[in-house]
Design a protein around this motif. Structure first.
Motif, PDB file in Angstrom:
ATOM      1  N   VAL A 145     120.842  85.943  75.167  1.00  0.00           N
ATOM      2  CA  VAL A 145     122.484  85.368  75.972  1.00  0.00           C
ATOM      3  C   VAL A 145     123.207  85.047  75.175  1.00  0.00           C
ATOM      4  CG1 VAL A 145     123.020  83.608  77.544  1.00  0.00           C
ATOM      5  CG2 VAL A 145     121.394  84.406  77.715  1.00  0.00           C
ATOM      6  N   PHE A 146     124.718  85.277  75.384  1.00  0.00           N
ATOM      7  CA  PHE A 146     125.715  85.434  74.779  1.00  0.00           C
ATOM      8  C   PHE A 146     126.642  84.310  75.436  1.00  0.00           C
ATOM      9  CE2 PHE A 146     130.487  86.527  73.295  1.00  0.00           C
ATOM     10  CZ  PHE A 146     131.340  85.972  72.764  1.00  0.00           C
ATOM     11  N   ILE A 147     126.633  83.138  75.219  1.00  0.00           N
ATOM     12  CA  ILE A 147     127.330  82.769  75.413  1.00  0.00           C
ATOM     13  C   ILE A 147     128.499  81.529  74.865  1.00  0.00           C
ATOM     14  CG2 ILE A 147     127.161  79.930  76.072  1.00  0.00           C
ATOM     15  CD1 ILE A 147     123.621  80.272  76.238  1.00  0.00           C
ATOM     16  N   THR A 148     129.592  81.900  75.145  1.00  0.00           N
ATOM     17  CA  THR A 148     131.439  81.922  74.529  1.00  0.00           C
ATOM     18  C   THR A 148     132.104  81.037  75.513  1.00  0.00           C
ATOM     19  OG1 THR A 148     132.433  83.046  73.852  1.00  0.00           O
ATOM     20  CG2 THR A 148     132.660  84.519  75.870  1.00  0.00           C
ATOM     21  N   PHE A 149     132.453  80.604  75.689  1.00  0.00           N
ATOM     22  CA  PHE A 149     133.799  79.417  76.571  1.00  0.00           C
ATOM     23  C   PHE A 149     134.953  80.084  76.070  1.00  0.00           C
ATOM     24  CE2 PHE A 149     134.496  76.928  72.718  1.00  0.00           C
ATOM     25  CZ  PHE A 149     135.680  76.163  73.210  1.00  0.00           C
ATOM     26  N   GLN A 150     136.336  79.721  77.187  1.00  0.00           N
ATOM     27  CA  GLN A 150     137.502  79.549  77.146  1.00  0.00           C
ATOM     28  C   GLN A 150     138.647  79.661  77.788  1.00  0.00           C
ATOM     29  OE1 GLN A 150     138.706  83.377  75.433  1.00  0.00           O
ATOM     30  NE2 GLN A 150     136.385  82.764  74.495  1.00  0.00           N
ATOM     31  N   VAL A 171     134.353  73.903  83.231  1.00  0.00           N
ATOM     32  CA  VAL A 171     133.827  72.721  82.118  1.00  0.00           C
ATOM     33  C   VAL A 171     135.361  71.806  82.559  1.00  0.00           C
ATOM     34  CG1 VAL A 171     133.466  70.738  80.511  1.00  0.00           C
ATOM     35  CG2 VAL A 171     132.304  73.373  80.937  1.00  0.00           C
ATOM     36  N   ILE A 172     135.771  71.136  83.569  1.00  0.00           N
ATOM     37  CA  ILE A 172     136.765  69.637  83.492  1.00  0.00           C
ATOM     38  C   ILE A 172     136.767  69.061  82.918  1.00  0.00           C
ATOM     39  CG2 ILE A 172     137.850  68.177  85.277  1.00  0.00           C
ATOM     40  CD1 ILE A 172     137.902  71.378  86.389  1.00  0.00           C
ATOM     41  N   LEU A 173     135.271  68.486  82.084  1.00  0.00           N
ATOM     42  CA  LEU A 173     135.800  67.252  81.299  1.00  0.00           C
ATOM     43  C   LEU A 173     135.965  67.355  79.494  1.00  0.00           C
ATOM     44  CD1 LEU A 173     133.002  64.776  82.949  1.00  0.00           C
ATOM     45  CD2 LEU A 173     135.914  64.528  82.956  1.00  0.00           C
ATOM     46  N   ASN A 174     137.048  68.488  79.847  1.00  0.00           N
ATOM     47  CA  ASN A 174     137.477  68.996  78.184  1.00  0.00           C
ATOM     48  C   ASN A 174     138.755  69.359  77.898  1.00  0.00           C
ATOM     49  OD1 ASN A 174     136.176  70.169  75.744  1.00  0.00           O
ATOM     50  ND2 ASN A 174     137.712  71.719  76.088  1.00  0.00           N
ATOM     51  N   VAL A 175     139.175  69.067  77.144  1.00  0.00           N
ATOM     52  CA  VAL A 175     141.228  68.729  76.633  1.00  0.00           C
ATOM     53  C   VAL A 175     141.167  70.649  75.686  1.00  0.00           C
ATOM     54  CG1 VAL A 175     142.688  67.863  75.328  1.00  0.00           C
ATOM     55  CG2 VAL A 175     141.017  66.711  76.869  1.00  0.00           C
ATOM     56  N   PRO A 176     142.030  71.284  76.514  1.00  0.00           N
ATOM     57  CA  PRO A 176     142.223  71.284  77.643  1.00  0.00           C
ATOM     58  C   PRO A 176     140.820  72.031  78.216  1.00  0.00           C
ATOM     59  CG  PRO A 176     142.814  73.735  76.801  1.00  0.00           C
ATOM     60  CD  PRO A 176     141.919  72.621  75.984  1.00  0.00           C
ATOM     61  N   PRO A 177     140.441  72.148  80.155  1.00  0.00           N
ATOM     62  CA  PRO A 177     139.507  72.171  80.187  1.00  0.00           C
ATOM     63  C   PRO A 177     138.663  74.170  80.394  1.00  0.00           C
ATOM     64  CG  PRO A 177     141.272  69.988  81.914  1.00  0.00           C
ATOM     65  CD  PRO A 177     141.413  71.416  80.344  1.00  0.00           C
ATOM     66  N   ALA A 178     137.680  74.055  80.503  1.00  0.00           N
ATOM     67  CA  ALA A 178     137.417  75.350  79.921  1.00  0.00           C
ATOM     68  C   ALA A 178     136.376  75.824  80.790  1.00  0.00           C
ATOM     69  CB  ALA A 178     136.637  74.741  78.593  1.00  0.00           C
ATOM     70  N   TYR A 179     135.924  77.430  80.914  1.00  0.00           N
ATOM     71  CA  TYR A 179     134.760  78.510  81.666  1.00  0.00           C
ATOM     72  C   TYR A 179     134.069  78.578  79.809  1.00  0.00           C
ATOM     73  CZ  TYR A 179     138.826  78.378  84.850  1.00  0.00           C
ATOM     74  OH  TYR A 179     139.618  78.478  85.927  1.00  0.00           O
ATOM     75  N   VAL A 180     133.174  78.322  80.728  1.00  0.00           N
ATOM     76  CA  VAL A 180     131.932  78.645  80.660  1.00  0.00           C
ATOM     77  C   VAL A 180     131.094  80.052  80.316  1.00  0.00           C
ATOM     78  CG1 VAL A 180     129.108  77.787  78.835  1.00  0.00           C
ATOM     79  CG2 VAL A 180     130.691  76.262  78.931  1.00  0.00           C
ATOM     80  N   LEU A 181     131.058  80.854  79.816  1.00  0.00           N
ATOM     81  CA  LEU A 181     130.645  82.891  79.989  1.00  0.00           C
ATOM     82  C   LEU A 181     129.119  82.700  79.559  1.00  0.00           C
ATOM     83  CD1 LEU A 181     133.515  82.346  80.124  1.00  0.00           C
ATOM     84  CD2 LEU A 181     133.863  85.024  80.306  1.00  0.00           C
TER      85      LEU A 181
END
Length: 186
Positions: A145-150, A171-181
């Protein structure tokens, strides 16, 4: 590393750092939460930066699991070495993720179970992103699995062109909010 120093590193190289602040603990939990640490033999982290994800990986991995940290930024790499250099089975390389094959050959690693990435694919040059994603797809085990965030989903389709299956979570609780793929070849 404090936020001011992180910001200074960002302004020196915004295309390769891609964030103005370190990732949150909540994002780190989502990034490593689906990893099967009991079976993982090799994990790679691309762009560990200040080590927010690295801390979680080290706490959860088995002692004999190899963790390769590929960090391009010299200052971040130096700090990673000071923080994790004495740990067993942790390899810290000051190089681009483009060159990961070199280190797999050096340490005689054939396939990788998980790759965790903090790389900013929206700001990396396309040829660099292409090479990293192509290498990533090729070095993962069949069920790896490749796990990245953008920070946006602008590159979701592009990233998914390298993998058969991709899912994402915000993930809303991040500055700025992020997506984990989460991306797989299966």
């Amino acid at each position: 590393m404090n936020r001011i120093n992180f910001l200074i590193e960002y302004f020196k190289s915004p295309r390769t750092i891609g964030a103005v602040a370190p990732s949150s603990k909540k994002l780190a939990e989502k990034m490593v939460g689906s990893i099967d640490f009991k079976s993982a033999q090799c994990i790679i982290e691309y762009g560990p930066g200040t080590g927010v994800f690295t801390d979680k990986l080290i706490k959860a991995k088995k002692r004999d699991t190899i963790l390769i940290l590929a960090e391009y930024n010299k200052e971040f790499c130096k700090q990673l070495g000071e923080k994790y250099g004495d740990y067993d089975n942790i390899v810290i390389v000051n190089d681009s993720a483009e060159n990961i094959y070199k280190y797999l050959e050096e340490y005689k690693i054939e396939k990788v179970d998980y790759i965790v990435s903090g790389l900013p694919f929206t700001s990396l040059p396309l040829n660099v992103s292409n090479k990293i994603l192509d290498n990533t797809r090729n070095i993962l085990r069949e069920d790896g699995v490749f796990i990245t965030f953008q920070y946006t989903l602008l590159k979701k389709e592009y990233i998914s062109s390298y993998f058969k299956d991709i899912s994402y979570e915000r993930v809303i609780l991040n500055v700025p909010p992020a997506y984990v793929l989460k991306c797989q070849n299966m």
